[in-house]
Design a protein around this motif. Structure first.
Motif, mmCIF file in Angstrom:
data_model
loop_
_atom_site.group_PDB
_atom_site.id
_atom_site.type_symbol
_atom_site.label_atom_id
_atom_site.label_comp_id
_atom_site.label_asym_id
_atom_site.label_seq_id
_atom_site.Cartn_x
_atom_site.Cartn_y
_atom_site.Cartn_z
ATOM 1 N N LEU A 34 -73.700 9.008 -32.959
ATOM 2 C CA LEU A 34 -72.494 8.227 -32.669
ATOM 3 C C LEU A 34 -71.254 8.924 -33.219
ATOM 4 O O LEU A 34 -70.230 9.020 -32.539
ATOM 5 C CB LEU A 34 -72.613 6.821 -33.250
ATOM 6 C CG LEU A 34 -73.579 5.890 -32.546
ATOM 7 C CD1 LEU A 34 -73.781 4.616 -33.361
ATOM 8 C CD2 LEU A 34 -73.094 5.548 -31.149
ATOM 9 N N VAL A 35 -71.343 9.408 -34.444
ATOM 10 C CA VAL A 35 -70.206 10.111 -35.056
ATOM 11 C C VAL A 35 -69.857 11.346 -34.238
ATOM 12 O O VAL A 35 -68.682 11.616 -33.961
ATOM 13 C CB VAL A 35 -70.510 10.466 -36.523
ATOM 14 C CG1 VAL A 35 -69.468 11.432 -37.082
ATOM 15 C CG2 VAL A 35 -70.571 9.202 -37.373
ATOM 16 N N GLN A 36 -70.863 12.108 -33.824
ATOM 17 C CA GLN A 36 -70.615 13.316 -33.038
ATOM 18 C C GLN A 36 -69.939 12.991 -31.707
ATOM 19 O O GLN A 36 -69.026 13.703 -31.273
ATOM 20 C CB GLN A 36 -71.923 14.077 -32.793
ATOM 21 C CG GLN A 36 -72.442 14.789 -34.021
ATOM 22 C CD GLN A 36 -71.432 15.796 -34.566
ATOM 23 O OE1 GLN A 36 -70.826 16.562 -33.847
ATOM 24 N NE2 GLN A 36 -71.251 15.769 -35.879
ATOM 25 N N SER A 37 -70.367 11.916 -31.049
ATOM 26 C CA SER A 37 -69.751 11.581 -29.764
ATOM 27 C C SER A 37 -68.311 11.120 -29.944
ATOM 28 O O SER A 37 -67.449 11.421 -29.117
ATOM 29 C CB SER A 37 -70.576 10.534 -29.019
ATOM 30 O OG SER A 37 -70.594 9.311 -29.711
ATOM 31 N N ILE A 38 -68.024 10.429 -31.046
ATOM 32 C CA ILE A 38 -66.642 10.015 -31.324
ATOM 33 C C ILE A 38 -65.783 11.235 -31.642
ATOM 34 O O ILE A 38 -64.660 11.366 -31.147
ATOM 35 C CB ILE A 38 -66.609 8.993 -32.473
ATOM 36 C CG1 ILE A 38 -67.236 7.674 -32.012
ATOM 37 C CG2 ILE A 38 -65.186 8.782 -32.975
ATOM 38 C CD1 ILE A 38 -67.496 6.703 -33.140
ATOM 39 N N LEU A 39 -66.312 12.143 -32.454
ATOM 40 C CA LEU A 39 -65.561 13.345 -32.804
ATOM 41 C C LEU A 39 -65.236 14.189 -31.582
ATOM 42 O O LEU A 39 -64.183 14.819 -31.506
ATOM 43 C CB LEU A 39 -66.328 14.178 -33.833
ATOM 44 C CG LEU A 39 -66.396 13.587 -35.233
ATOM 45 C CD1 LEU A 39 -67.286 14.431 -36.132
ATOM 46 C CD2 LEU A 39 -65.017 13.415 -35.837
ATOM 47 N N HIS A 40 -66.121 14.185 -30.606
ATOM 48 C CA HIS A 40 -65.882 14.926 -29.366
ATOM 49 C C HIS A 40 -64.590 14.456 -28.691
ATOM 50 O O HIS A 40 -63.806 15.263 -28.197
ATOM 51 C CB HIS A 40 -67.074 14.764 -28.425
ATOM 52 C CG HIS A 40 -66.833 15.300 -27.050
ATOM 53 N ND1 HIS A 40 -66.789 16.655 -26.774
ATOM 54 C CD2 HIS A 40 -66.588 14.667 -25.875
ATOM 55 C CE1 HIS A 40 -66.540 16.820 -25.492
ATOM 56 N NE2 HIS A 40 -66.421 15.631 -24.928
ATOM 57 N N PHE A 41 -64.344 13.150 -28.695
ATOM 58 C CA PHE A 41 -63.160 12.621 -28.037
ATOM 59 C C PHE A 41 -61.887 12.845 -28.836
ATOM 60 O O PHE A 41 -60.797 12.828 -28.295
ATOM 61 C CB PHE A 41 -63.338 11.133 -27.726
ATOM 62 C CG PHE A 41 -64.280 10.901 -26.599
ATOM 63 C CD1 PHE A 41 -63.891 11.104 -25.296
ATOM 64 C CD2 PHE A 41 -65.591 10.521 -26.835
ATOM 65 C CE1 PHE A 41 -64.765 10.916 -24.236
ATOM 66 C CE2 PHE A 41 -66.474 10.317 -25.799
ATOM 67 C CZ PHE A 41 -66.064 10.522 -24.492
ATOM 68 N N THR A 97 -59.160 15.354 -27.765
ATOM 69 C CA THR A 97 -58.190 15.036 -26.721
ATOM 70 C C THR A 97 -57.268 13.877 -27.111
ATOM 71 O O THR A 97 -56.442 13.462 -26.300
ATOM 72 C CB THR A 97 -58.923 14.659 -25.412
ATOM 73 O OG1 THR A 97 -59.716 13.495 -25.645
ATOM 74 C CG2 THR A 97 -59.791 15.795 -24.925
ATOM 75 N N ASP A 98 -57.405 13.361 -28.310
ATOM 76 C CA ASP A 98 -56.616 12.210 -28.727
ATOM 77 C C ASP A 98 -55.190 12.641 -29.058
ATOM 78 O O ASP A 98 -54.974 13.549 -29.864
ATOM 79 C CB ASP A 98 -57.254 11.548 -29.937
ATOM 80 C CG ASP A 98 -56.701 10.160 -30.176
ATOM 81 O OD1 ASP A 98 -55.463 10.005 -30.218
ATOM 82 O OD2 ASP A 98 -57.498 9.230 -30.312
ATOM 83 N N THR A 99 -54.229 11.975 -28.469
ATOM 84 C CA THR A 99 -52.826 12.349 -28.677
ATOM 85 C C THR A 99 -52.359 12.157 -30.112
ATOM 86 O O THR A 99 -51.372 12.771 -30.517
ATOM 87 C CB THR A 99 -51.894 11.551 -27.739
ATOM 88 O OG1 THR A 99 -52.115 10.161 -27.952
ATOM 89 C CG2 THR A 99 -52.135 11.903 -26.297
ATOM 90 N N VAL A 100 -53.058 11.356 -30.893
ATOM 91 C CA VAL A 100 -52.680 11.179 -32.296
ATOM 92 C C VAL A 100 -52.805 12.499 -33.057
ATOM 93 O O VAL A 100 -52.102 12.752 -34.021
ATOM 94 C CB VAL A 100 -53.545 10.077 -32.953
ATOM 95 C CG1 VAL A 100 -53.331 10.025 -34.453
ATOM 96 C CG2 VAL A 100 -53.213 8.725 -32.339
#
Length: 112
Positions: free
Chosen positions: A71-78, A81-84
């Motif tokens: 779960l952590v890895q999949s969140i880190l993947h996004f 591309t996060d504008t923050v």
């Protein structure tokens, strides 16, 4: 560590997830925010408008049976591309606004 769990009651019934699990969260503010989402529903429940409820349901039910690490890895993947995570230098007003609004969030994430 003593961890408290918070439940949500709707019409004197405990809220459950789509899989039938008891809806519990470990943060009172989150429980209140989810309860507020439900309280704003009117004649027809529009689940697509209840983002926190949906996110919590997914975390509780874990329908893909992912491990915490996955779960952590999949969140880190996004985050790539996060504008923050991206900043401008001009115009100066926007750069200042980004620092004011985003830096506290990034500092929290760094500490966690």
């Amino acid at each position: 560590m003593n961890l408290e769990w918070f439940e949500i009651n709707l019409d004197k019934k405990k809220l459950t997830t789509p899989s039938g699990n008891l809806f519990t969260v470990s943060n009172e503010a989150l429980a209140l925010a989810v309860a507020t989402e439900w309280n704003t529903q009117e004649d027809v429940i529009t689940r697509h408008s209840m983002h926190l409820t949906s996110l919590c349901n997914t975390a509780i039910d874990n329908p893909m049976h992912k491990s915490r690490k996955d779960l952590v890895q999949s969140i880190l993947h996004f985050l790539e591309t996060d504008t923050v995570c991206y900043r401008v230098t001009e115009p100066a007003e926007l750069a200042t606004l980004q620092d004011e609004q985003w830096e506290p969030l990034l500092n929290w994430a760094r500490r966690r």
